[in-house]
Scaffold this motif. Sequence first.
Motif, PDB file in Angstrom:
ATOM      1  N   VAL A   1       0.850  -1.197   0.000  1.00 41.03           N
ATOM      2  CA  VAL A   1       0.000   0.000   0.000  1.00 41.03           C
ATOM      3  C   VAL A   1       0.882   1.241   0.000  1.00 41.03           C
ATOM      4  N   GLY A   2       1.877   1.206   0.874  1.00 44.26           N
ATOM      5  CA  GLY A   2       2.809   2.333   0.967  1.00 44.26           C
ATOM      6  C   GLY A   2       3.506   2.589  -0.356  1.00 44.26           C
ATOM      7  N   GLN A   3       3.832   1.500  -1.053  1.00 44.90           N
ATOM      8  CA  GLN A   3       4.531   1.640  -2.336  1.00 44.90           C
ATOM      9  C   GLN A   3       3.667   2.378  -3.362  1.00 44.90           C
ATOM     10  N   ILE A   4       2.389   1.981  -3.411  1.00 39.76           N
ATOM     11  CA  ILE A   4       1.492   2.666  -4.352  1.00 39.76           C
ATOM     12  C   ILE A   4       1.406   4.144  -4.009  1.00 39.76           C
ATOM     13  N   LEU A   5       1.206   4.406  -2.709  1.00 35.34           N
ATOM     14  CA  LEU A   5       1.064   5.803  -2.281  1.00 35.34           C
ATOM     15  C   LEU A   5       2.323   6.596  -2.625  1.00 35.34           C
ATOM     16  N   ALA A   6       3.481   5.956  -2.416  1.00 32.69           N
ATOM     17  CA  ALA A   6       4.741   6.656  -2.667  1.00 32.69           C
ATOM     18  C   ALA A   6       4.920   6.960  -4.155  1.00 32.69           C
ATOM     19  N   SER A   7       4.306   6.117  -4.987  1.00 31.06           N
ATOM     20  CA  SER A   7       4.510   6.297  -6.429  1.00 31.06           C
ATOM     21  C   SER A   7       3.657   7.435  -6.995  1.00 31.06           C
ATOM     22  N   ILE A   8       2.620   7.826  -6.257  1.00 30.25           N
ATOM     23  CA  ILE A   8       1.653   8.791  -6.799  1.00 30.25           C
ATOM     24  C   ILE A   8       2.303  10.086  -7.314  1.00 30.25           C
ATOM     25  N   PRO A   9       3.204  10.684  -6.525  1.00 27.40           N
ATOM     26  CA  PRO A   9       3.772  11.959  -7.004  1.00 27.40           C
ATOM     27  C   PRO A   9       4.531  11.815  -8.325  1.00 27.40           C
ATOM     28  N   THR A  10       4.967  10.601  -8.659  1.00 27.77           N
ATOM     29  CA  THR A  10       5.739  10.416  -9.895  1.00 27.77           C
ATOM     30  C   THR A  10       4.827  10.182 -11.098  1.00 27.77           C
ATOM     31  N   LEU A  11       3.515  10.000 -10.840  1.00 30.39           N
ATOM     32  CA  LEU A  11       2.598   9.673 -11.947  1.00 30.39           C
ATOM     33  C   LEU A  11       2.098  10.937 -12.632  1.00 30.39           C
ATOM     34  N   PRO A  12       1.715  10.792 -13.907  1.00 32.28           N
ATOM     35  CA  PRO A  12       1.066  11.910 -14.585  1.00 32.28           C
ATOM     36  C   PRO A  12      -0.254  12.220 -13.879  1.00 32.28           C
ATOM     37  N   GLY A  13      -0.630  13.466 -13.890  1.00 31.49           N
ATOM     38  CA  GLY A  13      -1.803  13.959 -13.154  1.00 31.49           C
ATOM     39  C   GLY A  13      -3.040  13.107 -13.307  1.00 31.49           C
ATOM     40  N   GLU A  14      -3.350  12.698 -14.503  1.00 35.48           N
ATOM     41  CA  GLU A  14      -4.626  12.010 -14.712  1.00 35.48           C
ATOM     42  C   GLU A  14      -4.630  10.601 -14.124  1.00 35.48           C
ATOM     43  N   GLU A  15      -3.450  10.048 -13.802  1.00 32.64           N
ATOM     44  CA  GLU A  15      -3.411   8.683 -13.245  1.00 32.64           C
ATOM     45  C   GLU A  15      -3.443   8.660 -11.716  1.00 32.64           C
ATOM     46  N   ARG A  16      -3.226   9.846 -11.123  1.00 33.57           N
ATOM     47  CA  ARG A  16      -3.048   9.856  -9.668  1.00 33.57           C
ATOM     48  C   ARG A  16      -4.294   9.403  -8.921  1.00 33.57           C
ATOM     49  N   ARG A  17      -5.425   9.879  -9.376  1.00 31.34           N
ATOM     50  CA  ARG A  17      -6.677   9.569  -8.691  1.00 31.34           C
ATOM     51  C   ARG A  17      -6.902   8.052  -8.665  1.00 31.34           C
ATOM     52  N   ALA A  18      -6.686   7.431  -9.814  1.00 31.11           N
ATOM     53  CA  ALA A  18      -6.886   5.985  -9.915  1.00 31.11           C
ATOM     54  C   ALA A  18      -5.902   5.244  -9.012  1.00 31.11           C
TER      55      ALA A  18
ATOM     56  N   GLY B   1      -4.627   6.329  -6.265  1.00 31.05           N
ATOM     57  CA  GLY B   1      -5.111   6.490  -4.886  1.00 31.05           C
ATOM     58  C   GLY B   1      -6.207   5.477  -4.599  1.00 31.05           C
ATOM     59  N   GLN B   2      -7.118   5.336  -5.531  1.00 36.31           N
ATOM     60  CA  GLN B   2      -8.219   4.390  -5.330  1.00 36.31           C
ATOM     61  C   GLN B   2      -7.683   2.969  -5.179  1.00 36.31           C
ATOM     62  N   ARG B   3      -6.666   2.645  -6.005  1.00 38.43           N
ATOM     63  CA  ARG B   3      -6.085   1.293  -5.923  1.00 38.43           C
ATOM     64  C   ARG B   3      -5.469   1.056  -4.547  1.00 38.43           C
ATOM     65  N   ALA B   4      -4.791   2.084  -4.066  1.00 43.24           N
ATOM     66  CA  ALA B   4      -4.163   1.930  -2.743  1.00 43.24           C
ATOM     67  C   ALA B   4      -5.234   1.627  -1.685  1.00 43.24           C
ATOM     68  N   ASN B   5      -6.352   2.384  -1.731  1.00 39.09           N
ATOM     69  CA  ASN B   5      -7.420   2.178  -0.754  1.00 39.09           C
ATOM     70  C   ASN B   5      -8.019   0.789  -0.872  1.00 39.09           C
ATOM     71  N   GLU B   6      -8.247   0.391  -2.103  1.00 36.39           N
ATOM     72  CA  GLU B   6      -8.832  -0.907  -2.379  1.00 36.39           C
ATOM     73  C   GLU B   6      -7.969  -2.018  -1.775  1.00 36.39           C
TER      74      GLU B   6
END
Length: 347
Positions: free
Chosen positions: A41-58, A60-65
């Motif tokens: 979970v932490g890994q997904i969250l950590a990767s968010i800032p490196t993603l293009p804007g439109e992928e970040r929301r998804a 985040g949802q994956r991390a929660n899931e």
Amino acid sequence: MTSSHDPAVLLGPASDRIRSAQDREALQALERDLLGKSGPVGQILASIPTLPGEERRAAGQRANELKRALEEALQVRRGELEAAALEAERSGAGFDPTLPPAPLERGGLHPVTLVVRDLEDLFTSMGYTVLDGPEVELDHYNFEALNIPKDHPARDAQDTFYCDPEGQLVLRTHTSPVQVRAMEHIVREKLGPPFRAIVPGKVFRNEAVDASHEHTFHQMEGLVVGKDVSVGHLIGAMKTLLRGVFGRDIEIRLRPGYFPFVEPGFELDARCPFCAGGCRVCKQSTWIELLPCGMVHPNVLKAGGIDPEQWSGFAFGLGLSRLVMLRYGIDDVRHLLSGDLRFLEQF
Ligand code: DAH
């Protein structure tokens, strides 16, 4: 989306690890691992800032899931482990009926009880009755009937805890109020006079607590009413008392003492039973102040419904806590009511 961040891919191996955790501790460690910063979970969250804007929301949802799925799997395994532990306990496995039982702790009597019982034996053998009185007492019995009217300076020496706004109910400051209660009872029930009684019990004072002062301590009142009772009888009774307590004759001396409910009143000192002169207990005076006493004041007899023209009596107020301390060499009165087993187990 990189497959390493796909919840479905991440969940598989994590679930396997959760299912194979063998006890609560292992499961707890796993939980810290999986839900922590360096877990999936932490890994997904950590990767968010490196993603293009439109992928970040998804993402985040994956991390929660993933987090929810992991928590659920952990909860299921926790339930399984608990059920298994209960099952194991109930099965009786590991129970060895040949082991000796845990030793039974045996209680003992409190040192105050020990001394009170000795004194009760001694005094009942001399014809005294053992009486009791209320610890929450009327001002009337605690003071008034003992010749201590309101505003009498003797009240200052016995500040107490008042139990009602009117100040009529007090925690008794001494066992002396039972003198008057005893007389009333004896007269009402036509049991005397003459009569003799002792009253062991708890008393209370509003005072600063230290090694020799407690807000709650024990006294034993004594009262003898009869025809021509004299100071000689008083002295004889006190000597007998001390002989009973210490197992041999104890030298005494009388000094004048003032108590409003006796006339004359005395402080009876006992020669320190532990030394021939100079010791820890008697602080080198060799005389220990132990037994205030005196001839019952006519006003007190009257308050109890007894005619002072016909009857006289003596009374004493033994400092029971004091005596217990002397007898067992206890140097701090606070031990007595501490409830501390390290103290109590010594008796
Ligand atoms: N009640 C007194 C007190 O607690 C002690 C006392 C003195 C009792 C003289 C007596 C007595 O019976 O005669 O300080």
